[in-house]
Write a protein that holds these residues in place. Structure first.
Motif, PDB file in Angstrom:
ATOM      1  N   ALA A   1      -8.471   4.246   7.134  1.00 57.65           N
ATOM      2  CA  ALA A   1      -9.515   3.511   6.587  1.00 57.65           C
ATOM      3  C   ALA A   1      -9.766   2.435   7.221  1.00 57.65           C
ATOM      4  O   ALA A   1      -9.298   1.636   7.955  1.00 57.65           O
ATOM      5  CB  ALA A   1      -8.683   2.971   5.063  1.00 57.65           C
ATOM      6  N   ASP A   2     -11.274   2.243   6.831  1.00 53.74           N
ATOM      7  CA  ASP A   2     -11.788   0.933   7.385  1.00 53.74           C
ATOM      8  C   ASP A   2     -11.368  -0.081   6.702  1.00 53.74           C
ATOM      9  O   ASP A   2     -10.798  -0.049   5.412  1.00 53.74           O
ATOM     10  CB  ASP A   2     -13.662   1.098   7.208  1.00 53.74           C
ATOM     11  N   GLU A   3     -11.516  -1.426   7.039  1.00 54.92           N
ATOM     12  CA  GLU A   3     -10.930  -2.402   6.243  1.00 54.92           C
ATOM     13  C   GLU A   3     -11.989  -3.680   6.100  1.00 54.92           C
ATOM     14  O   GLU A   3     -12.952  -3.813   7.117  1.00 54.92           O
ATOM     15  CB  GLU A   3      -9.608  -3.327   7.018  1.00 54.92           C
ATOM     16  N   GLU A   4     -11.722  -4.352   5.007  1.00 58.62           N
ATOM     17  CA  GLU A   4     -12.671  -5.428   4.792  1.00 58.62           C
ATOM     18  C   GLU A   4     -12.078  -6.497   3.976  1.00 58.62           C
ATOM     19  O   GLU A   4     -10.974  -6.180   3.210  1.00 58.62           O
ATOM     20  CB  GLU A   4     -14.106  -5.069   4.100  1.00 58.62           C
ATOM     21  N   LEU A   5     -12.616  -7.795   3.991  1.00 60.05           N
ATOM     22  CA  LEU A   5     -12.003  -8.776   3.403  1.00 60.05           C
ATOM     23  C   LEU A   5     -12.835  -9.065   1.676  1.00 60.05           C
ATOM     24  O   LEU A   5     -14.010  -9.174   1.714  1.00 60.05           O
ATOM     25  CB  LEU A   5     -11.834 -10.191   3.982  1.00 60.05           C
TER      26      LEU A   5
ATOM     27  N   VAL B   1       5.533  18.553   9.641  1.00 59.27           N
ATOM     28  CA  VAL B   1       5.848  17.473   8.855  1.00 59.27           C
ATOM     29  C   VAL B   1       5.204  16.208   9.224  1.00 59.27           C
ATOM     30  O   VAL B   1       4.888  15.341   8.101  1.00 59.27           O
ATOM     31  CB  VAL B   1       7.548  17.118   9.090  1.00 59.27           C
ATOM     32  N   VAL B   2       4.577  15.922  10.485  1.00 60.54           N
ATOM     33  CA  VAL B   2       4.004  15.033  10.836  1.00 60.54           C
ATOM     34  C   VAL B   2       2.592  15.058  10.078  1.00 60.54           C
ATOM     35  O   VAL B   2       1.782  14.347   9.643  1.00 60.54           O
ATOM     36  CB  VAL B   2       3.891  14.741  12.087  1.00 60.54           C
ATOM     37  N   ASN B   3       2.017  16.475  10.285  1.00 62.61           N
ATOM     38  CA  ASN B   3       0.580  16.619  10.072  1.00 62.61           C
ATOM     39  C   ASN B   3       0.439  16.552   8.296  1.00 62.61           C
ATOM     40  O   ASN B   3      -0.405  16.049   7.739  1.00 62.61           O
ATOM     41  CB  ASN B   3       0.351  18.093  10.194  1.00 62.61           C
ATOM     42  N   ALA B   4       1.858  17.011   7.567  1.00 61.15           N
ATOM     43  CA  ALA B   4       1.723  16.695   6.205  1.00 61.15           C
ATOM     44  C   ALA B   4       1.613  15.410   5.740  1.00 61.15           C
ATOM     45  O   ALA B   4       0.605  15.211   4.756  1.00 61.15           O
ATOM     46  CB  ALA B   4       2.982  17.633   5.863  1.00 61.15           C
TER      47      ALA B   4
ATOM     48  N   TRP C   1       0.771  -1.401  -0.098  1.00 63.45           N
ATOM     49  CA  TRP C   1       0.065   0.035  -0.057  1.00 63.45           C
ATOM     50  C   TRP C   1       0.909   1.412  -0.035  1.00 63.45           C
ATOM     51  O   TRP C   1       0.781   2.145  -0.961  1.00 63.45           O
ATOM     52  CB  TRP C   1      -0.762   0.041   1.013  1.00 63.45           C
ATOM     53  N   LEU C   2       1.682   1.397   0.872  1.00 59.88           N
ATOM     54  CA  LEU C   2       2.343   2.815   1.068  1.00 59.88           C
ATOM     55  C   LEU C   2       3.441   2.943   0.070  1.00 59.88           C
ATOM     56  O   LEU C   2       3.580   3.828  -0.736  1.00 59.88           O
ATOM     57  CB  LEU C   2       3.284   3.081   2.564  1.00 59.88           C
ATOM     58  N   VAL C   3       4.555   1.990  -0.099  1.00 59.65           N
ATOM     59  CA  VAL C   3       5.473   1.883  -1.017  1.00 59.65           C
ATOM     60  C   VAL C   3       5.137   2.472  -2.405  1.00 59.65           C
ATOM     61  O   VAL C   3       5.623   3.365  -3.299  1.00 59.65           O
ATOM     62  CB  VAL C   3       6.471   0.883  -0.876  1.00 59.65           C
ATOM     63  N   PRO C   4       4.246   1.652  -3.201  1.00 60.13           N
ATOM     64  CA  PRO C   4       3.713   2.062  -4.245  1.00 60.13           C
ATOM     65  C   PRO C   4       3.341   3.326  -4.622  1.00 60.13           C
ATOM     66  O   PRO C   4       3.413   3.913  -5.827  1.00 60.13           O
ATOM     67  CB  PRO C   4       2.846   1.066  -4.532  1.00 60.13           C
TER      68      PRO C   4
ATOM     69  N   TRP D   1      -1.555  13.769   3.633  1.00 58.15           N
ATOM     70  CA  TRP D   1      -1.206  13.030   2.444  1.00 58.15           C
ATOM     71  C   TRP D   1      -1.638  11.553   2.360  1.00 58.15           C
ATOM     72  O   TRP D   1      -2.391  10.890   1.570  1.00 58.15           O
ATOM     73  CB  TRP D   1       0.402  13.060   2.326  1.00 58.15           C
ATOM     74  N   LEU D   2      -1.575  10.868   3.665  1.00 57.59           N
ATOM     75  CA  LEU D   2      -2.446   9.439   3.746  1.00 57.59           C
ATOM     76  C   LEU D   2      -3.944   9.524   3.592  1.00 57.59           C
ATOM     77  O   LEU D   2      -4.324   8.725   2.893  1.00 57.59           O
ATOM     78  CB  LEU D   2      -1.916   9.074   5.382  1.00 57.59           C
ATOM     79  N   LEU D   3      -4.339  10.378   4.261  1.00 56.47           N
ATOM     80  CA  LEU D   3      -6.033  10.559   4.274  1.00 56.47           C
ATOM     81  C   LEU D   3      -6.319  10.824   2.798  1.00 56.47           C
ATOM     82  O   LEU D   3      -7.443  10.528   2.269  1.00 56.47           O
ATOM     83  CB  LEU D   3      -6.203  11.616   4.985  1.00 56.47           C
TER      84      LEU D   3
END
Length: 283
Positions: free
Chosen positions: A151-155, A271-274, A98-101, A278-280
């Motif tokens: 994010a919520d998660e589901e299978l 920097v943490v808030n940024a 998820w993150l690296v790509p 970005w994640l959201l």
């Protein structure tokens, strides 16, 4: 006191001298002066090094704690004022799938920020760690920390296109259970999937192998070893790239989600808030 602390830590005048970048003689003189001022011996001298006396052990307990507190204080001040780097703790699967790509988009927005990714499935102890923030899959029970749901998660059921190439989608439950079903040791949802599909769980041919790492589970599915019931957030890019297919319209909701976690107050560091914003925006 720093000279004493290093000699006690390494049980050696020579090693302490190397660490402090001073001469062996300077270390000896400092220890001699300290012992004279305290009117007691702090070390037993021997051919193989030195050992603490009882008085030395008592003093070392204090210096070890004091220098640890000092180092932590210096680190904390430096960390709070550092706007050019972030150390992020996250599970292996979240990093790989998820993150690296999508990190290139963060780099484009913040080219001067250096990211350090610490991939570990263990829960970060912020009191003992140098990480700035963590991404965690779970329930929000992190007492004393700031957290926000990413994010919520589901299978969902996925498989390699080569495994199910002759079957139209969406596949029926009957069609899906003809294939080996791969098991995620931490997110076992096939029985719930069967309940939602109206299938007797006793009919499921669940593979004997259990995968404790979600990324490995997905690689097994890509390798045509069976159908995986996988976390949607981890599998979306494999679906977009055509490595996996979403087989049906059933989803199994999880009572856990992906969370951003940091120390209270750090969420307001620019920097943490940024990084959080970005994640959201990219969830």
């Amino acid at each position: 006191m720093e000279v004493f602390d290093k000699v006690a830590e390494h049980s050696s005048f020579s090693k302490a001298a190397d660490v402090l970048n001073i001469t062996h003689g300077a270390v000896s003189r400092q220890i001699k002066l300290l012992e004279e001022s305290l009117n007691t011996s702090l070390f037993y001298r021997g051919s193989k090094g030195v050992e603490l006396t009882v008085a030395g052990e008592h003093l070392y307990e204090s210096t070890r704690h004091a220098f640890s507190v000092l180092r932590n204080g210096v680190y904390e001040v430096n960390r709070r004022n550092n706007s050019k780097s972030l150390k992020v703790s996250l599970p292996n699967a979240v990093a790989l799938k998820w993150l690296v790509p999508q990190l290139s988009s963060f780099r484009a927005l913040y080219p001067d920020v250096a990211l350090l990714l610490e991939t570990d499935d263990k829960v970060t102890d912020f009191g003992m760690s140098e990480v700035d923030l963590a991404l965690r899959f779970g329930t929000p029970n992190w007492s004393g920390l700031y957290f926000e749901k990413i994010a919520d998660e589901e299978l969902i059921a996925v498989a390699s296109p080569r495994l199910v190439e002759n079957v139209k989608r969406p596949m029926s439950p009957e069609e899906i259970i003809r294939f080996p079903l791969l098991r995620d040791a931490y997110n076992q949802g096939w029985e719930k999937w069967a309940d939602l599909a109206g299938i007797n769980p006793a009919r499921l041919r669940v593979h004997s192998i259990q995968y404790f790492e979600s990324a490995v589970l997905l690689e097994a599915a890509i390798d045509q070893q069976g159908v995986a019931l996988a976390r949607r957030i981890l599998v979306e890019r494999d679906i977009e790239a055509g490595r996996l297919l979403h087989l049906d319209e059933i989803s199994v909701a999880l009572n856990r989600g992906l969370y951003f976690v940091c120390r209270f107050g750090d969420q307001n560091r620019p920097v943490v808030n940024a990084f959080k914003e970005w994640l959201l925006a990219n969830r």
